[in-house]
Every structure is written in structure tokens, then in C-alpha cells.
Design an enzyme around this catalytic site. Structure first.
Site, mmCIF file in Angstrom:
data_model
loop_
_atom_site.group_PDB
_atom_site.id
_atom_site.type_symbol
_atom_site.label_atom_id
_atom_site.label_comp_id
_atom_site.label_asym_id
_atom_site.label_seq_id
_atom_site.Cartn_x
_atom_site.Cartn_y
_atom_site.Cartn_z
ATOM 1 N N LYS A 1 -9.554 -5.201 10.871
ATOM 2 C CA LYS A 1 -10.686 -4.843 10.000
ATOM 3 C C LYS A 1 -12.038 -4.920 10.699
ATOM 4 O O LYS A 1 -12.963 -4.206 10.322
ATOM 5 C CB LYS A 1 -10.698 -5.756 8.770
ATOM 6 C CG LYS A 1 -9.600 -5.406 7.806
ATOM 7 C CD LYS A 1 -9.662 -6.199 6.538
ATOM 8 C CE LYS A 1 -8.520 -5.760 5.641
ATOM 9 N NZ LYS A 1 -8.469 -6.426 4.374
ATOM 10 N N THR B 1 -13.362 -22.576 12.191
ATOM 11 C CA THR B 1 -14.306 -22.422 13.304
ATOM 12 C C THR B 1 -15.709 -22.295 12.709
ATOM 13 O O THR B 1 -16.017 -21.301 12.035
ATOM 14 C CB THR B 1 -13.957 -21.153 14.119
ATOM 15 O OG1 THR B 1 -12.571 -21.184 14.389
ATOM 16 C CG2 THR B 1 -14.758 -21.068 15.393
ATOM 17 N N ILE C 1 -6.731 -14.567 -2.167
ATOM 18 C CA ILE C 1 -6.606 -13.117 -1.905
ATOM 19 C C ILE C 1 -5.172 -12.725 -1.491
ATOM 20 O O ILE C 1 -4.838 -11.553 -1.436
ATOM 21 C CB ILE C 1 -7.612 -12.601 -0.851
ATOM 22 C CG1 ILE C 1 -7.508 -13.407 0.437
ATOM 23 C CG2 ILE C 1 -9.027 -12.625 -1.355
ATOM 24 C CD1 ILE C 1 -6.837 -12.700 1.533
ATOM 25 N N SER D 1 0.800 -1.225 0.000
ATOM 26 C CA SER D 1 0.000 0.000 0.000
ATOM 27 C C SER D 1 0.841 1.288 0.000
ATOM 28 O O SER D 1 0.513 2.211 -0.752
ATOM 29 C CB SER D 1 -0.958 0.010 1.186
ATOM 30 O OG SER D 1 -1.808 -1.091 1.108
ATOM 31 N N ASP E 1 -12.481 -3.086 -0.031
ATOM 32 C CA ASP E 1 -12.106 -4.465 -0.361
ATOM 33 C C ASP E 1 -13.172 -5.103 -1.242
ATOM 34 O O ASP E 1 -12.855 -5.803 -2.212
ATOM 35 C CB ASP E 1 -12.013 -5.322 0.909
ATOM 36 C CG ASP E 1 -10.660 -5.224 1.587
ATOM 37 O OD1 ASP E 1 -9.706 -4.787 0.930
ATOM 38 O OD2 ASP E 1 -10.573 -5.580 2.778
HETATM 39 P P1 ATR Z 1 -8.671 -11.217 7.829
HETATM 40 O O1 ATR Z 1 -9.171 -9.984 8.459
HETATM 41 O O2 ATR Z 1 -7.536 -10.986 6.892
HETATM 42 O O3 ATR Z 1 -9.704 -12.077 7.191
HETATM 43 P P2 ATR Z 1 -8.772 -12.688 10.226
HETATM 44 O O4 ATR Z 1 -9.953 -11.933 10.641
HETATM 45 O O5 ATR Z 1 -7.707 -12.957 11.234
HETATM 46 O O6 ATR Z 1 -8.015 -12.036 9.014
HETATM 47 O O7 ATR Z 1 -9.296 -14.053 9.577
HETATM 48 C C1 ATR Z 1 -8.516 -15.100 9.483
HETATM 49 C C2 ATR Z 1 -9.281 -16.235 8.795
HETATM 50 O O8 ATR Z 1 -8.314 -17.195 8.485
HETATM 51 C C3 ATR Z 1 -10.304 -16.901 9.678
HETATM 52 O O9 ATR Z 1 -11.322 -17.430 8.891
HETATM 53 C C4 ATR Z 1 -9.485 -18.011 10.307
HETATM 54 O O10 ATR Z 1 -10.224 -19.112 10.758
HETATM 55 P P3 ATR Z 1 -10.860 -19.134 12.235
HETATM 56 O O11 ATR Z 1 -12.120 -18.343 12.165
HETATM 57 O O12 ATR Z 1 -11.065 -20.563 12.514
HETATM 58 O O13 ATR Z 1 -9.834 -18.509 13.136
HETATM 59 C C5 ATR Z 1 -8.645 -18.421 9.131
HETATM 60 N N1 ATR Z 1 -7.433 -19.102 9.528
HETATM 61 C C6 ATR Z 1 -6.373 -18.562 10.155
HETATM 62 N N2 ATR Z 1 -5.430 -19.495 10.344
HETATM 63 C C7 ATR Z 1 -5.902 -20.653 9.812
HETATM 64 C C8 ATR Z 1 -5.390 -21.984 9.666
HETATM 65 N N3 ATR Z 1 -4.191 -22.308 10.113
HETATM 66 N N4 ATR Z 1 -6.143 -22.903 9.031
HETATM 67 C C9 ATR Z 1 -7.370 -22.572 8.571
HETATM 68 N N5 ATR Z 1 -7.908 -21.339 8.682
HETATM 69 C C10 ATR Z 1 -7.189 -20.406 9.290
#
Ligand code: ATR
Length: 498
Positions: free
Chosen positions: A298, A385, A454, A251, A334
């Protein structure tokens, strides 16, 4: 107010090496610091010649290990070296060191008197290598023993709030001083040295790893050409991007290039912060008008907004905030950036009757789900989750499922387009040893899926590489980043990017 000078740190092992570096960056700097602690023992015998060789004002510094340097000799040998640097002063002061950096506890009257007699200004420095300094104005006064000394404080913040305090406390200092916060958290103090009233800002050649990582030095070309250092004045509009850990962000390049292209007096800086509250306090103190919000802020930022648009109320995630008369106002570019880049990738105008798998349910997934809904796609959200997946899916009447082998068939069923929105795979390199770099490790691509990730760094994530190997078309998040930034740019400046 004078603009701060740009001072290049020279950490070569020989004077010739340092001179070569100086000549390479001469056009972008005003002065340089000879770090004698980095010179080989033989070379340090000849430092007296360097100011004449350099032809620009030079600082003579011999930094101890305890202050972040590499000088391992005793104080007596340091005193001798300093004396060697000041000795045989010339009538033509340009041939002498213009400044000598003496730490606040290094009181050697003979050196001070010599400096005074030869017109060499003393920088009286204090380095707090593992903490910040409280009550900077009081500390500065105590260090400024004689009126002609320039007190310098360099400290190591652990939180952005400590950097904010630096900006706040510096406002009452009305004499020459040098102030900076080290490390990545202190980057703003290097770029916005003028806001701190600092006499100079230090920089280092690119790839001087110890200095750029530990001290947060920027290279002189980047300081000038990307961050517009020399033209920053009281009218410069300030913007930035905040996130944590904020290790990779394109950015600043995109926005600053836009300001150059349109001749706007503005600068855009990285603002690393663990919490969004810290970012907002920092922005209020420094006068930042607009901020791009990235992982993980965010969603938390939404509660901090005074003006919540319909779009933010619906998406519940925000990647752009702007300071207005009514307070902070939020937007989500976004969703628009994603939509534009996705349609280009698919060469379509909508997703009608198409089954789409959205992997992840975090902040980015919220914008993606909103866009897929607007494009009339029929989606299923897969997330580690499941409750988070359900919360998001229910807003748009989408299906949801746990991410994993157990839902393989469902994923296959929604695989016309797979949109990966988690951070898994971000920053991956062939050498990285992370166990999980592919969120779909359990899924075998058939070859007809269209795969949109993304992530844009690396250009191809392990998941994309695997999909391509199976014959799939793939797209990374760079165009999304670009289009959302263009939209953001327009919100910030009122000017179209392209
Ligand atoms: P962003 O704002 O960029 O979307 P975020 O809010 O931290 O970042 O979201 C992360 C996403 O990646 C979530 O869907 C998370 O899953 P959880 O809701 O279960 O936490 C997912 N994520 C992060 N690490 C992961 C992993 N090792 N395997 C699968 N999903 C993962």
C-alpha cells in the site's frame, strides 16, 4: 480464437469414484483427465472402459513422480498400461481415449503409431516442477515432433515476473498448445488460459489438496461461476488484487459477484507478488485495468503512480490503482470504507471530542488516521516502532507512543475507541500456535471500550474475544472491506455496486 476447454483431473483410486466425480462436475467441464497413476493396481487393469463410461473426451495420463505424479513403477509397466488404454480401439472414437499424455522424453513409437491409427491425439508434455522454462516457443517447437502433437509445458514459477514472461512468450505460438504455471503464483494462467492461447485449462474438485496447493488448480464451479471462465473473451475487462502472501482475500468474491449482478463482461483475479513492480509489469503485459492493493504494497505503490490525487498525497498510502491515459492513477478507498463502517458501528456522525487509540502505523493505519482526523477525533497512535508512529501522528497533530506496558495509562486514557490496524491476529485459529496473536496482550479491557479490529479473518481475533469477555462492543473489518470494495468497484467500472 476458441475458448480453452475445461479439463477436470480425476485422481480417485477407483474408476467408480472417478465417474462419480465426473458426473458431479459434468455441467462445468468439457473433458477430463484420467490420472491412472492415482488408481489402485486392480483398477488400472480396466481403464480401457473409462472413455465410454465418461461420455466426454478423455485424456489418458500416467504421471511419474519426477513430473509431479504418483506412479512409482518402471517405464516398461507404464508402457504396458498405456497400451492397455489404447488397445481394442472402437470404430466409434468416442469410446476411445481422445488424448494420451506422453512426456517429451517418453518416446515409444508403437504407442505413438497406435495413437495415430486410433485417432487419439498425443499431448507431448514437459513438467518443470521446480523452475520456469526460458524461451517457451523454442521449447514447444522442439516438442512438437509431428504436426498432430499438442505440446504442453507446465512450470513452477518462483516470482510473478516469470508468469509475466509466460504470457509474453506465448503470444507467438499459433498452433494448439497447452501452457500453465503451477502453484498459487500461476493462478492467473489457469483463469486467463485464453490469453496464453492454451488449448485447455486443468481444474480439480474442491478439497483435492495436493492438486490445488501444489499445482494451483481451481475447482470447476469456481472457475465457471466466480471467474466467468467460459465468457472470457477479447473484450473482457481485467482487474485484480495484489499483495504478499495474499493468503486470504474476499475481494475476488466481492468484485466478481458485482460483475455478475450488473451483467458486466469483466473478471477479477488474485495476483500474488512480492513487489509492486512485478505486479505492474504483469498488469501491463496481461492488460489489467485496475488493481486493489493490499499488504505489504500500500505504501510502496505510491512512488509508482503517474497521477497522484490530493488524497493520496495526504495519506501516502494507496489501495486502488487504475490505468488511465496519463498512466497509473491512485486512490484510497480504505479511508472511505473505514469511515462508513465505523460510523455505523458507533451509530454516530463524527468523533468530535472523543479520544481514540490507533494501534499500528502501517498502510491501513494511514487511511484510518486520515479518517479519524476528518471525523474530528482526538487520537493517539501506538506503534511498536515509535518513529513510524511519530511520522504519522505529526501529519494530523495526533499524539503518539510506543505500544506496550510502559504506555498502559496513556492507552487507557485514549480507550473510548480502540482501533486495531496491525496484522497481528490475522488468520488466527484456535489451533494456531503463534506466540503473538493479540497486539494488546498487556492491556486489561474494562468493558466500556469500543473495539474495532480491521482484521476480518478470523471473524473474531483473540483481542476481540478478550474485549468481548470483558463486556466491550466489538466490530471486525468485514464491513470496511465491503464498503471500500464497493467504492473501488465504482472507480473500476463506473457502475454503482448496490
Ligand atoms: P498494513 O499496510 O496492512 O498496515 P504494514 O504496513 O506492514 O501493513 O503495517 C504493519 C503494522 O503492524 C505496523 O504498524 C507494524 O509495526 P511496526 O511499524 O513496528 O513494524 C505492526 N506490526 C506488525 N507486526 C507486529 C507485532 N508483532 N506486534 C506489534 N505490531 C506489529
Amino acid at each position: 480464437m476458441n475458448n480453452p476447454k475445461i479439463c477436470l483431473c480425476l485422481t480417485g483410486a477407483t474408476l467408480a469414484e472417478n465417474l462419480e466425480m465426473l458426473n458431479k462436475y459434468r455441467k462445468w467441464i468439457d473433458m477430463a483427465e484420467l490420472r491412472v497413476d492415482y488408481l489402485s493396481a486392480d483398477e488400472s487393469l480396466h481403464i480401457r472402459r473409462f472413455p465410454e463410461m465418461a461420455g466426454i473426451p478423455m485424456i489418458l495420463t500416467i504421471r511419474r513422480v519426477s513430473d509431479g505424479g504418483v506412479f512409482r513403477g518402471g517405464e516398461a509397466s507404464r508402457t504396458t498400461l498405456f497400451a492397455r488404454g489404447l488397445a481394442f480401439a472402437e470404430q466409434d472414437v468416442r469410446k476411445n481415449f481422445a488424448f494420451i499424455d506422453l512426456e517429451e522424453d517418453f518416446i515409444v513409437p508403437s504407442l505413438q503409431d497406435a495413437a495415430l491409427a486410433f485417432g487419439t491425439r498425443i499431448i507431448r508434455s514437459y513438467h518443470c516442477m521446480d523452475n520456469t522454462v526460458i524461451d517457451i516457443p523454442i521449447k514447444m517447437v522442439s516438442m512438437r515432433k509431428t504436426g498432430y502433437e499438442i505440446p504442453k509445458i507446465a512450470c513452477m514459477p518462483h516470482h510473478l515476473s516469470e508468469v509475466t514472461r509466460l504470457f509474453k512468450e506465448s503470444a507467438v505460438i499459433d498452433y494448439d498448445h497447452i501452457l500453465c504455471a503451477m502453484g498459487v503464483l500461476g493462478l492467473s494462467t489457469r483463469i486467463l488460459a485464453r490469453k496464453l492461447g492454451s488449448f485447455l485449462t486443468y481444474c480439480s474438485p474442491p478439497n483435492t489438496e495436493s492438486l490445488s496447493d501444489k499445482l494451483g488448480h481451481i475447482d470447476p464451479i469456481m472457475l465457471n461461476e466466480m471467474y466467468n471462465f467460459r465468457t472470457i473473451d477479447d473484450k473482457t475487462e481485467l482487474f485484480g488484487v495484489t499483495g504478499y502472501p495474499l493468503t486470504t482475500s474476499s475481494s475476488p468474491r466481492l468484485h466478481n459477484d458485482g460483475y455478475h449482478k450488473h451483467g458486466l463482461n469483466a473478471v477479477y483475479i488474485p495476483i500474488k507478488a512480492e513487489t509492486i513492480e512485478e505486479t505492474i509489469d504483469f498488469a501491463m503485459q496481461v492488460g489489467i485495468k485496475g488493481i486493489s492493493i493490499t499488504v505489504p504494497h500500500k505504501e510502496t505503490v505510491v512512488d509508482k503512480l503517474q497521477v497522484v490525487s490530493e488524497q493520496i498525497a495526504e495519506i501516502r498510502a494507496c489501495n486502488t490503482i487504475l490505468r488511465t491515459e496519463q498512466g497509473w492513477s491512485g486512490f484510497n478507498t480504505d479511508a472511505l470504507g473505514f469511515k462508513q463502517s465505523l460510523l455505523e458501528f458507533l451509530n454516530r456522525e463524527n468523533l468530535s471530542h472523543k479520544k481514540v487509540a490507533i494501534i499500528g502505523a502501517g498502510g491501513v493505519a494511514k487511511a484510518v488516521a486520515n479518517a479519524v482526523h476528518e471525523l474530528h477525533g482526538n487520537a493517539c497512535i501506538f506503534n511498536r516502532t515509535i518513529t513510524t508512529a511519530r511520522n504519522l501522528a505529526e501529519i494530523y497533530g495526533f499524539k503518539y507512543a510506543a505500544l506496550g506496558l510502559a504506555t498502559y495509562n496513556l492507552l487507557e486514557n485514549y480507550s473510548w475507541l480502540i482501533i486495531q490496524t496491525t496484522s497481528v491476529g490475522m488468520g488466527w485459529t484456535k489451533e494456531s500456535k503463534t506466540e503473538i496473536s493479540d497486539p494488546l496482550y498487556f492491556y486489561n479491557f474494562h468493558g466500556q471500550e469500543q473495539v474495532y479490529d480491521i482484521i476480518y479473518y478470523p471473524e473474531k481475533t483473540p483481542m476481540m474475544l478478550r474485549a468481548e469477555k470483558a463486556g466491550c462492543r466489538t466490530c471486525n473489518g468485514y464491513d470496511m472491506l465491503k464498503y471500500q470494495a464497493y467504492e473501488q468497484f465504482e472507480l473500476f467500472t463506473g457502475v454503482k455496486y448496490e
